[in-house]
Design a protein around this motif. Structure first.
Motif, PDB file in Angstrom:
ATOM      1  N   PRO A 184       1.636  -5.261  -4.774  1.00 17.23           N
ATOM      2  CA  PRO A 184       2.261  -4.180  -5.541  1.00 17.23           C
ATOM      3  C   PRO A 184       3.172  -4.651  -6.671  1.00 17.23           C
ATOM      4  CG  PRO A 184       3.178  -4.309  -3.318  1.00 17.23           C
ATOM      5  CD  PRO A 184       1.983  -5.192  -3.345  1.00 17.23           C
ATOM      6  N   ASP A 185       3.972  -5.696  -6.437  1.00 15.19           N
ATOM      7  CA  ASP A 185       4.876  -6.171  -7.488  1.00 15.19           C
ATOM      8  C   ASP A 185       4.104  -6.701  -8.693  1.00 15.19           C
ATOM      9  OD1 ASP A 185       7.039  -5.492  -5.951  1.00 15.19           O
ATOM     10  OD2 ASP A 185       7.387  -7.510  -5.173  1.00 15.19           O
ATOM     11  N   LYS A 188       2.757  -3.677 -10.576  1.00 18.08           N
ATOM     12  CA  LYS A 188       3.847  -3.036 -11.314  1.00 18.08           C
ATOM     13  C   LYS A 188       4.157  -3.789 -12.599  1.00 18.08           C
ATOM     14  CE  LYS A 188       6.408  -0.764  -7.576  1.00 18.08           C
ATOM     15  NZ  LYS A 188       7.640  -0.781  -6.772  1.00 18.08           N
ATOM     16  N   ALA A 207      -2.444   1.454 -12.311  1.00 16.59           N
ATOM     17  CA  ALA A 207      -1.643   2.066 -11.247  1.00 16.59           C
ATOM     18  C   ALA A 207      -2.515   2.907 -10.321  1.00 16.59           C
ATOM     19  CB  ALA A 207      -0.539   2.923 -11.860  1.00 16.59           C
ATOM     20  N   GLN A 219       3.725   2.210  -0.864  1.00 17.72           N
ATOM     21  CA  GLN A 219       4.021   2.468  -2.268  1.00 17.72           C
ATOM     22  C   GLN A 219       2.895   3.208  -2.995  1.00 17.72           C
ATOM     23  OE1 GLN A 219       5.860  -0.835  -4.483  1.00 17.72           O
ATOM     24  NE2 GLN A 219       6.146  -1.894  -2.543  1.00 17.72           N
ATOM     25  N   GLU A 222       4.006   6.180  -5.068  1.00 14.44           N
ATOM     26  CA  GLU A 222       4.737   5.736  -6.258  1.00 14.44           C
ATOM     27  C   GLU A 222       3.763   5.326  -7.371  1.00 14.44           C
ATOM     28  OE1 GLU A 222       7.790   2.134  -7.583  1.00 14.44           O
ATOM     29  OE2 GLU A 222       7.440   2.537  -5.448  1.00 14.44           O
ATOM     30  N   PHE A 223       2.690   4.630  -6.990  1.00 14.74           N
ATOM     31  CA  PHE A 223       1.704   4.210  -7.983  1.00 14.74           C
ATOM     32  C   PHE A 223       0.928   5.404  -8.532  1.00 14.74           C
ATOM     33  CE2 PHE A 223       2.444  -0.035  -6.316  1.00 14.74           C
ATOM     34  CZ  PHE A 223       2.329  -0.805  -7.462  1.00 14.74           C
ATOM     35  N   LEU A 226       3.136   6.907 -11.086  1.00 14.73           N
ATOM     36  CA  LEU A 226       3.098   6.073 -12.291  1.00 14.73           C
ATOM     37  C   LEU A 226       1.836   6.349 -13.104  1.00 14.73           C
ATOM     38  CD1 LEU A 226       4.250   2.435 -11.385  1.00 14.73           C
ATOM     39  CD2 LEU A 226       5.160   3.884 -13.201  1.00 14.73           C
TER      40      LEU A 226
END
Length: 511
Positions: A184-185, A188, A207, A219, A222-223, A226
């Motif tokens: 994930p990082d 991002k 994303a 996450q 969250e993606f 995004l």
């Protein structure tokens, strides 16, 4: 004054000449022309292939029977027994050495070797002291020797971006996310770099792909958020560009309508503008509406119910609820399929007749559905000439099998393969459905290249990539194949194609 009138007359003449030339082009276009032309060698070969079907060998028949028995066991809940038969019926993949060579991702510096930790400390010290020489060298060595260390690759890209070397930073992140797509990082960082470069659609796709491929990840929401944010920014950007060309669009639109007398074939720039303002769902809705009026579509309820059942099953896990998904079958014999933005999927009857199982057909539909979900078609449309028209995407008259021929990039195809495989796995099908479809097409290519391959590159390279994807992701290829029911539908489809061919030949004789 005379000069002014001369200029106006000259301009009017130029417009009339342009319209006349356009009309001639349309009337002489092979699709609209009534003149008979001799069949091409490919058409002749295709007709021979349809007449002379290769009979299955005894080994192939025995394998199909084993798969049918395995399907019964799988549906009956006897998973272990079913898996045993699936394994007997399927050949193992060739060994994929890259899977063993690629190391597990590392996110904690403490997991690095002593040398790796030295590089990391030196790089952070260089960043703090703002000395490029002390920063870049250890970072480059770190990324080269420890590519599995995710923070190192993120930091390297960040330093490149700060040094206005955005293209290099994106290349670093692209390579890293290809090798480690579930970090994930890392995703991002890629999304942020793309957005900073005003590549909002690409940021949205990156994303959304993570959210769709990892639906159970903490996450994932969250993606998805995004992805929606960047897609919204991209659409705003497109609207702003379209507004700037309103006058040119209106003029082009009026001329287009004057020449064709119809909004179909080709779409005018005015139509393109209206559709772009409405969004990707409107593009597919508009074209599909006209396609249903102009195209000969299969109406057999059993065939349509079968295709729709597979499609809707995949839609349930696709993650784009805002679209109205529809699946159509075209009575054409080649193995072909295409997708319109907004969820309109067209499948040739030949794709049903030439696939060996429901899982293979699901692989084909899943791939096309992925182009929709990832907004690939809409991306290509909006990246085209905004004061031009959609002619390059919608050929004259919406001809069968050629209604929407988009040229997807290699990266788009790779994304659609990845997500398409994930969709069929999540829907309970054997993970190698799409891979097996590629093998099927590769065999048929020895006779007549399937049209799907002209816009969807195939071959051994793609088969190997899919095998690597399935193996590395540990997807289950010993799950439901769906052979028996698929065979029944295939027989119906073959009869439909046979009747259509006889009808077409009768029409040709009566001309």
């Amino acid at each position: 004054m005379k000069l002014k009138w001369k200029s106006l007359l000259l301009a009017a003449s130029w417009v009339l000449l342009s319209i006349g030339t356009f009309v001639i082009i349309i009337l002489t276009h092979p699709i609209l022309s009534t003149a008979k032309e001799p069949p091409t060698p490919t058409e002749v070969a295709s007709r021979k292939l349809e007449v002379t079907e290769i009979a299955p060998t005894p080994e192939e028949i025995a394998r199909q029977q084993k798969l049918i028995e395995a399907d019964k066991l799988y549906r009956g809940g006897q998973i272990s027994a079913a898996e045993k038969l699936y394994r007997e019926a399927k050949e193992p993949f060739a060994k994929i050495p890259d899977i063993q060579e690629r190391k597990e991702a590392i996110v904690d510096p403490a997991q690095l070797s002593p040398g790796g930790r030295v590089y990391w400390r030196e790089a952070l010290s260089g960043i703090e002291s703002k000395l490029e020489s002390r920063t870049m060298v250890p970072l480059e060595l770190l990324v080269e020797q420890y590519p599995e260390f995710i923070p190192g690759r993120i930091k390297y890209a960040e330093v490149l971006r700060n040094d206005a070397r955005t293209r290099e930073a994106l290349a670093v992140l692209e390579k890293a996310t290809t090798e480690y797509p579930n970090q994930p990082d890392l995703i991002k960082a890629k999304v942020a770099a793309l957005a900073e470069s005003k590549k909002w659609m690409e940021a949205s796709l990156a994303a959304r792909q993570f959210a769709l491929l990892n639906p159970n990840h903490a996450q994932a929401p969250e993606f998805k958020q995004l992805a929606d944010e960047h897609l919204k920014r991209y659409k705003s950007h497109i609207r702003a560009k379209v507004r700037g060309n309103t006058i040119a669009n209106v003029i082009t639109g009026v001329l287009g309508y004057a020449v064709t007398g119809s909004l179909l074939g080709p779409f005018s720039a005015l139509d393109s503008t209206i559709l772009l303002f409405k969004g990707e769902g409107a593009v597919g809705e508009s074209v599909a509406k006209q396609a249903k009026k102009r195209m000969d579509l299969v109406k057999d309820e059993a065939v349509l119910a079968y295709v729709n059942e597979i499609g809707q099953k995949l839609v349930q896990v696709a993650g784009r609820e805002e679209f109205k998904y529809e699946f159509f079958v075209i009575p054409q014999s080649d193995l072909n399929a295409f997708a319109l933005p907004g969820g309109k999927i067209f499948i040739n009857a030949g794709a049903i007749a030439k696939t060996n199982s429901e899982a293979e057909l699901a692989g084909l539909i899943g791939h096309e559905l992925s182009h929709v979900v990832l907004s690939h078609g809409f991306q290509l449309v909006t990246q085209g000439n905004l004061i031009g028209n959609l002619t390059q995407y919608i050929p004259y008259g919406g001809t069968l099998g050629q209604l929407f021929a988009l040229s997807y990039s290699r990266d788009m195809e790779r994304q659609a393969d990845t997500l398409g495989t994930r969709l069929i796995v999540a829907s309970g099908y054997a993970a190698d459905g799409l891979r097996n479809l590629m093998v099927t097409m590769d065999k048929q290519q020895k006779f007549v290249p399937p049209k799907w391959l002209s816009s969807h590159p195939g071959g051994n390279e793609r088969v190997r990539y899919l095998e690597e994807l399935i193996s590395r992701s540990r997807y289950n290829r010993y799950a439901y194949e769906g052979v028996a029911h698929h065979t029944e539908i295939k027989d119906k489809v073959k009869q439909i194609l046979k009747e259509k061919k006889a009808l077409d030949e009768k029409k040709r004789r009566n001309r």
